[in-house]
Design an enzyme around this catalytic site. Structure first.
Site, PDB file in Angstrom:
ATOM      1  N   SER A 183       0.790  -1.229   0.000  1.00 36.64           N
ATOM      2  CA  SER A 183       0.000   0.000   0.000  1.00 36.64           C
ATOM      3  C   SER A 183       0.822   1.278   0.000  1.00 36.64           C
ATOM      4  O   SER A 183       0.350   2.308  -0.467  1.00 36.64           O
ATOM      5  CB  SER A 183      -0.940   0.010   1.214  1.00 36.64           C
ATOM      6  OG  SER A 183      -0.204  -0.047   2.424  1.00 36.64           O
ATOM      7  N   HIS A 211      -5.268  -3.701  -2.382  1.00 40.69           N
ATOM      8  CA  HIS A 211      -4.876  -2.707  -3.386  1.00 40.69           C
ATOM      9  C   HIS A 211      -4.625  -3.340  -4.751  1.00 40.69           C
ATOM     10  O   HIS A 211      -4.072  -2.689  -5.641  1.00 40.69           O
ATOM     11  CB  HIS A 211      -3.633  -1.954  -2.917  1.00 40.69           C
ATOM     12  CG  HIS A 211      -3.857  -1.143  -1.690  1.00 40.69           C
ATOM     13  ND1 HIS A 211      -4.321   0.155  -1.719  1.00 40.69           N
ATOM     14  CD2 HIS A 211      -3.712  -1.461  -0.373  1.00 40.69           C
ATOM     15  CE1 HIS A 211      -4.437   0.617  -0.475  1.00 40.69           C
ATOM     16  NE2 HIS A 211      -4.079  -0.349   0.352  1.00 40.69           N
ATOM     17  N   LYS A 241     -12.199  -0.067  -1.796  1.00 42.00           N
ATOM     18  CA  LYS A 241     -11.210   0.657  -2.589  1.00 42.00           C
ATOM     19  C   LYS A 241     -11.674   0.685  -4.047  1.00 42.00           C
ATOM     20  O   LYS A 241     -12.537   1.471  -4.406  1.00 42.00           O
ATOM     21  CB  LYS A 241      -9.829   0.047  -2.377  1.00 42.00           C
ATOM     22  CG  LYS A 241      -9.347   0.231  -0.930  1.00 42.00           C
ATOM     23  CD  LYS A 241      -7.997  -0.349  -0.682  1.00 42.00           C
ATOM     24  CE  LYS A 241      -7.470   0.018   0.701  1.00 42.00           C
ATOM     25  NZ  LYS A 241      -8.302  -0.475   1.816  1.00 42.00           N
TER      26      LYS A 241
END
Length: 398
Positions: A183, A211, A241
């Site tokens: 990240s 991610h 996300k």
């Protein structure tokens, strides 16, 4: 009421953080769309969001969230094992298992809770966890809560990992755990090499794709990107996300999922996610798997920002094959602009803010001392003019 001694203790702690330029506070922004927010009447360009595909304001996603509210209300009312599961949740879990090419999936309230609950639910005293040095805090906390013995290997260093594996006693279970996309640096785990070691030493392999989902491997994540989905035992991810919603999930075989349903405290004792979050995530997955437009736009923007920063003389670590640390590398939307001191990172962040750009300073303990940075993130919703403006402004300030 706090005693004078207790008050003095906490005030001293906060002052120490202030002195070290490490004190944090929340700022309230009014989101306008996927890439802009408003504060005190001024509009800012958001360059610090993990909304990688820009789906938080996508009309079909909004409509799906509203449809779920109309059908099932605003709240779930209780934990899934006590008050039941409304139909959208198993539907979403089927979609997630299909995305990750696994037998089953289980939805948690956040990615943090998914990591904590999965690791502590599967591992216990007498077991061994081998964790990458740069893994997310939620992985670290899950390792600690498990009561297993924790061994940390150097970041992406499979030789060091094997040295540790060779020295472990033959008793207990073993778990190798890594971020898929890290990240803070945006680099990838060497998953094929980790698969080889997991097989060689009889370890479970877990990858956190918070991610990576929606970002690499045609949006399916790290395991799919490296063509080893069948060899990774546990794939984690978030709905919050790239998928533009809220929540976390774990994908694995039926045995492991059933074990988590019965042993994961963050699943068992949490009220289920609200219907709107599930409805939004379902539609985001539909868009991701049926149309490559957003995924392709994201990678166009990553390449555009890479070139714009290079033109300004700003390093773009992990964005070209020349700087990649693993074979078969794919660039990610995370651009670490490392500046050194926390003080410099804060100063640059404030200067950018004054020019209408939100780019957060990342400081210890999130990153090591001397590695404070601006963590720039690109989304599919950013316009080329936005990216050019940010790169040019950074070039003037750094």
């Amino acid at each position: 009421m706090l005693s004078a001694t207790t008050r003095e203790f906490y005030e001293s702690q906060l002052q120490q953080l202030s002195n070290a330029k490490r004190r944090r506070q929340c700022t309230t922004y009014e989101p306008l769309d996927s890439t802009h927010v408003r504060l005190n009447g001024k509009t800012y360009l958001m360059m610090a969001s993990n909304n990688y595909l820009g789906l938080t304001h996508q009309p079909q996603v909004l409509a799906s969230a509203q449809k779920a509210i109309n059908a099932y209300g605003t709240g779930s009312g209780g934990a899934r094992l006590t008050s039941g599961t409304y139909p959208l949740l198993p539907q979403l879990e089927t979609q997630l298992a299909c995305l990750k090419e696994t037998e089953q999936a289980l939805v948690f309230n956040t990615g943090y809770m998914a990591n904590v609950g999965t690791i502590s639910g599967l591992m216990e005293t007498g077991d061994y966890i081998l964790s990458d040095a740069l893994n997310h805090a939620s992985i670290i906390d899950g390792c600690r809560l498990s009561s297993a013995t924790i061994k940390v290997y150097e970041h992406n260093n499979c030789e060091h990992l094997e040295e540790i594996l060779k020295e472990l006693p033959p008793t207990g279970k073993r778990l190798i755990v890594t971020d898929g996309v890290f990240s803070m640096d945006g680099d990838l785990a060497p998953l094929p090499d980790l698969v080889t070691l997991a097989k060689r030493y009889g370890a479970l392999l877990m990858v956190d794709d918070a991610h990576a989902t929606g970002v690499i491997g045609e949006g399916r994540g790290t395991a799919h990107h490296f063509n080893c989905s069948k060899d990774v035992d546990i794939q984690l991810g978030t709905l919050s996300k790239a998928l533009g919603s809220e929540g976390g999930f774990v994908c694995a075989n039926e045995l492991l999922i059933n074990t988590l349903i019965n042993r994961s405290r963050s699943f068992i004792f949490s009220t289920a996610l609200v219907p709107a979050a599930i409805g939004a995530a379902q539609q985001s997955l539909n868009l991701l798997t049926s149309d490559t437009t957003l995924y392709n736009q994201l990678h166009h923007n990553i390449e555009y920002m890479t070139q714009a920063l290079l033109q300004q003389g700003i390093a773009v670590t992990h964005k070209t094959t020349a700087t990649a640390l693993v074979s078969n590398y794919q660039p990610t939307p995370i651009f670490p602009i490392v500046v050194g001191s926390a003080e410099k990172a804060l100063r640059l962040s404030q200067q950018l803010f004054e020019k209408g750009i939100i780019l957060t300073a990342i400081r210890p303990p999130t990153v090591p001392h001397g590695a404070s940075r601006l963590r720039l993130t690109v989304t599919a919703a950013h316009q080329e003019a936005d990216l050019q403006y940010v790169a040019h402004t950074l070039g003037e300030l750094i």
